[in-house]
Design an enzyme around this catalytic site. Structure first.
Site, PDB file in Angstrom:
ATOM      1  N   GLN A   1      42.667  26.661  43.807  1.00  0.00           N
ATOM      2  CA  GLN A   1      43.100  25.434  44.278  1.00  0.00           C
ATOM      3  C   GLN A   1      43.861  24.911  45.064  1.00  0.00           C
ATOM      4  OE1 GLN A   1      40.673  23.112  42.790  1.00  0.00           O
ATOM      5  NE2 GLN A   1      39.921  24.342  41.291  1.00  0.00           N
TER       6      GLN A   1
ATOM      7  N   SER B   1      40.442  30.963  47.448  1.00  0.00           N
ATOM      8  CA  SER B   1      38.874  31.188  47.264  1.00  0.00           C
ATOM      9  C   SER B   1      37.640  30.005  48.121  1.00  0.00           C
ATOM     10  CB  SER B   1      38.130  30.572  46.325  1.00  0.00           C
ATOM     11  OG  SER B   1      36.432  30.062  45.397  1.00  0.00           O
TER      12      SER B   1
ATOM     13  N   HIS C   1      35.057  28.583  48.154  1.00  0.00           N
ATOM     14  CA  HIS C   1      34.223  27.297  48.213  1.00  0.00           C
ATOM     15  C   HIS C   1      35.669  26.205  47.691  1.00  0.00           C
ATOM     16  CE1 HIS C   1      33.702  27.435  43.945  1.00  0.00           C
ATOM     17  NE2 HIS C   1      33.891  28.607  44.097  1.00  0.00           N
TER      18      HIS C   1
ATOM     19  N   THR D   1      30.392  46.773  52.309  1.00  0.00           N
ATOM     20  CA  THR D   1      30.082  45.542  53.161  1.00  0.00           C
ATOM     21  C   THR D   1      30.327  44.484  53.238  1.00  0.00           C
ATOM     22  OG1 THR D   1      28.506  47.510  53.725  1.00  0.00           O
ATOM     23  CG2 THR D   1      28.340  45.194  54.735  1.00  0.00           C
TER      24      THR D   1
ATOM     25  N   CYS E   1      34.757  23.149  33.580  1.00  0.00           N
ATOM     26  CA  CYS E   1      34.706  23.986  34.688  1.00  0.00           C
ATOM     27  C   CYS E   1      34.400  25.956  34.318  1.00  0.00           C
ATOM     28  CB  CYS E   1      36.542  23.687  35.826  1.00  0.00           C
ATOM     29  SG  CYS E   1      36.710  25.353  36.290  1.00  0.00           S
TER      30      CYS E   1
END
Ligand code: PLP
Lengths: 141, 523
Positions: B303, B323, B325, B363, B448
């Protein structure tokens, strides 16, 4: 960068207009409003602010990196670390800004097109409504 | 320790085997070589090839071409006859664009809710998507393919992205390991370090307000015999440095404390924690015996990255979870920063082909990584601009709401990250509030983690009682949130809260000045 001539006032204004039209052509409300705001702040802080000789604005690392007049005031410009060394003269600076802005416009145009191809439903805030002076009144009826 | 170093040598040597097998026959060797010197005169090429064989093979061994385009053109081999079949020449596609745009769906009504849940995820920035698309269309090579151009171009983009992500947190690109997200990075850091050092150290420190994936990883380790200290937080959500200091032991192997909390936006004193571990932590570790390193400092910065300035060296961070996203990049990709000097050693969670320094085999996903990299680049450049915008909107939201309704608690530290506003609307049932706000996407504190309706453990850790924790909402403001949306949402909140309170007998009593805690509820 060497060899190219500094953009004329007219060229810059044309580019600015292209940014605004591109931003307006996004179908998503949030992207549209963001890129409009961003484009305005970017051009204004680079051109308007500087022509009134504001020395505090940070050097350009990308057209998108320019802080708006507001951002510069409300947060330290040191928060943005610039990768490009500060251009020597004001003319160099404008030239650099212009070239990067031309490149980034292509990205923005493609982005707008994709956004249009996959248009989604409009947000509740986009509901056509009687324009009430002062903003938020008239909502939630 | 020994096992791991053996493993890493094994990985390295298996790689060099692959390298030497790249061009098994002379014919293919010369072909490969000529790709590296596309401009060389083709008649002298063959001779040069042979004399330079070892040199070029060595060069090729690194397989990090700087200009994949020139390397992709075979010079030596004659072009086979091109037999143009159907579809071999491209049409103009003149009407395509118009046709596509005019047939795009059009919506007459405007019912889509406003998104105010930036902590749970953020939209992909259109500029990020533009960076990803080439890797979902033409450039589909495996970045680990070292023998051809398709592989090289993918690898190049992966390395460029790695560089951008490293820059965002002041790290070196070599210290960035790609994972599937912050959940994986958290698991990998905590379990990996704890397992690696378990012969000497068996103690872990974390806080009660961490993300579920940190707490769950710790719980798992506890079951395996590790000791875990879950530090409480103060009523503003910050940890007490004295308590952390007291919790440190000679056997503490890792301390995991998140940078920005996902429910209340609190920013922990990361730099001070880093410093404490270097001084007091290192001192204690010395007692544990020779060669014992200081407790490693892991922080979940999912965050925080791109939202506030971060520097792993200045802050003394050894491991960091990121992260994509949460910073306007695609979902399904994240990274783990792992310090190289002094080196942090760990057991990999996932074993296999030895990718990512053997720490995370599998990969890599070039489209996602390219997107993540661009998102990181944009985040670094937009940080001040975004922060100013978000602060302004947060202030507007708070002012709008508190000007019209009373008994609103602002949870967390006032100096926290402004994009995460957690408000308690007392004497209003949180779920009914959310129900009534169906054209706004908000999260009650707990949503969340999962769809559970339990009150948030983070708010409980701040000392909120059940009722208040139940009446809390989290407002996540991001880069694309507008003033108009904030005004719409605050109007909505004000009218819904007022309406719900008007129907509440509790609220009536509060209005009459009755202290609810004095009431004896019976039956
Ligand atoms: C603080 C924190 N850590 C970890 C995660 C999980 O991240 P990811 O979805 O990338 O696994 C989240 C997101 O919910 C988060 O807020």
């Amino acid at each position: 960068m060497t060899g190219s001539i500094a953009p004329t006032r007219r060229e810059i204004l044309t580019l600015y207009r292209q940014y605004l039209t591109t931003a307006k052509s996004f179908s998503s409300y949030n992207f549209r409003t963001y890129f409009l705001r961003r484009s305005r702040d970017m051009f204004r802080s680079n051109l308007v602010l500087e022509s009134s000789s504001n020395p505090s604005s940070s050097s350009a690392s990308s057209p998108f990196s320019k802080s708006s007049a507001q951002a510069v005031r409300s947060s330290p410009s040191a928060m943005v670390s610039s990768s490009t060394p500060p251009p020597s003269s004001r003319e160099e600076k404008v030239k650099l800004f212009y070239q990067q802005a031309v490149d980034d416009l292509k990205v923005l145009q493609r982005s707008a097109l994709i956004n249009r191809m996959y248009e989604g439903e409009k947000l509740v805030v986009e509901k056509p409504k009687l324009v009430v002076v002062g903003g938020a009144e008239g909502l939630n009826v | 320790m020994l096992a791991s170093s053996i493993r890493s040598t094994a990985v390295r040597s298996s790689r060099s085997i692959v390298r030497s097998e790249v061009c098994p026959s002379v014919a293919s060797t010369s072909r490969c070589l000529s790709t590296a010197s596309a401009t060389t005169n083709s008649t002298t090429n063959k001779v040069n090839d042979k004399s330079n064989l070892s040199q070029t093979a060595q060069k090729r061994g690194f397989a990090s071409p700087t200009s994949p385009n020139s390397m992709a053109t075979p010079v030596e081999v004659a072009q086979p006859d091109i037999k143009a079949g159907l579809g071999s020449s491209q049409g103009s596609g003149k009407n395509l664009l118009n046709s596509v745009l005019s047939s795009a769906p059009k919506y007459a009504d405007a019912n889509r809710p406003i998104y105010l849940d930036a902590q749970s995820t953020t939209p992909v920035d259109p500029r990020v998507l533009d960076k990803m698309l080439p890797f979902l269309t033409n450039q589909y090579g495996n970045p680990h393919s070292r023998t051809h151009a398709y592989g090289w171009e993918s690898e190049k983009s992966v390395e460029e992205a790695r560089e951008e992500i490293a820059k965002l947190i002041g790290a070196d690109a070599k210290e960035i390991i790609f994972t599937s997200g912050a959940t994986e990075s958290n698991n990998m850091s905590i379990k990996g370090v704890a397992q690696f050092y378990k012969s000497k150290k068996n103690h872990i420190i974390t806080t009660q307000t961490e993300h579920k994936c940190v707490l769950d990883s710790c719980r798992k380790l506890q079951e395996e015999g590790f000791e875990v200290t879950y530090l409480p937080v103060q009523s503003n959500g910050l940890i007490d440095m004295a308590e952390l200091e007291a919790a440190l032991r000679p056997t503490t192997s890792i301390v995991s404390i998140m940078t920005v909390n996902n429910e209340i936006g609190v920013i922990q004193p990361i730099k001070e924690i880093g410093q404490l571990l270097k001084t007091k932590g290192a001192e204690l570790s010395k007692q544990a015996g020779r060669g014992s390193s200081k407790p490693f400092f892991h922080t979940d910065a999912a965050q925080a990255a791109g939202k506030i300035p971060l520097d792993v060296n200045e802050m003394g961070i050894d491991l960091m979870s990121l992260s994509s996203h949460k910073l306007y990049g695609p979902k399904g990709i994240g990274a783990c920063y792992i310090r190289r000097r002094p080196r942090v050693r760990m057991e990999p969670l996932i074993n296999g082909g030895g990718q990512e320094r053997g720490l995370r085999s599998g990969t890599l996903a070039p489209p996602l990584i390219a997107g993540f990299g661009e998102a990181a680049r944009l985040a670094r450049q937009e940080l001040a601009y975004d922060h100013a915008h978000i602060s302004r909107l947060a202030e507007r939201l708070r002012n709008n709401i508190t000007a019209k309704i009373t008994h609103v608690l602002i949870n967390g530290d006032p100096d926290g990250y402004p994009g995460c506003q957690n408000l308690t609307f007392q004497y209003v049932e949180g779920e009914s509030l959310l129900m009534a706000l169906k054209d706004v996407c908000l999260s009650s504190g707990s949503a969340c983690t999962s769809a559970s309706l339990e009150p948030s453990y983070v708010l409980r850790a701040l000392g909120l009682d059940d009722a208040n924790a139940h009446s809390s909402l989290r407002f996540g403001i991001g880069r694309f949130t507008t003033e108009e949306e904030i005004d719409y949402v605050s109007e909505k909140i004000i009218s819904v809260v007022t309406k719900l309170r008007d129907m509440s007998p509790l609220w009536e009593m509060v209005q009459e000045g009755i202290d609810l805690s004095t009431i004896e509820w019976s039956g």
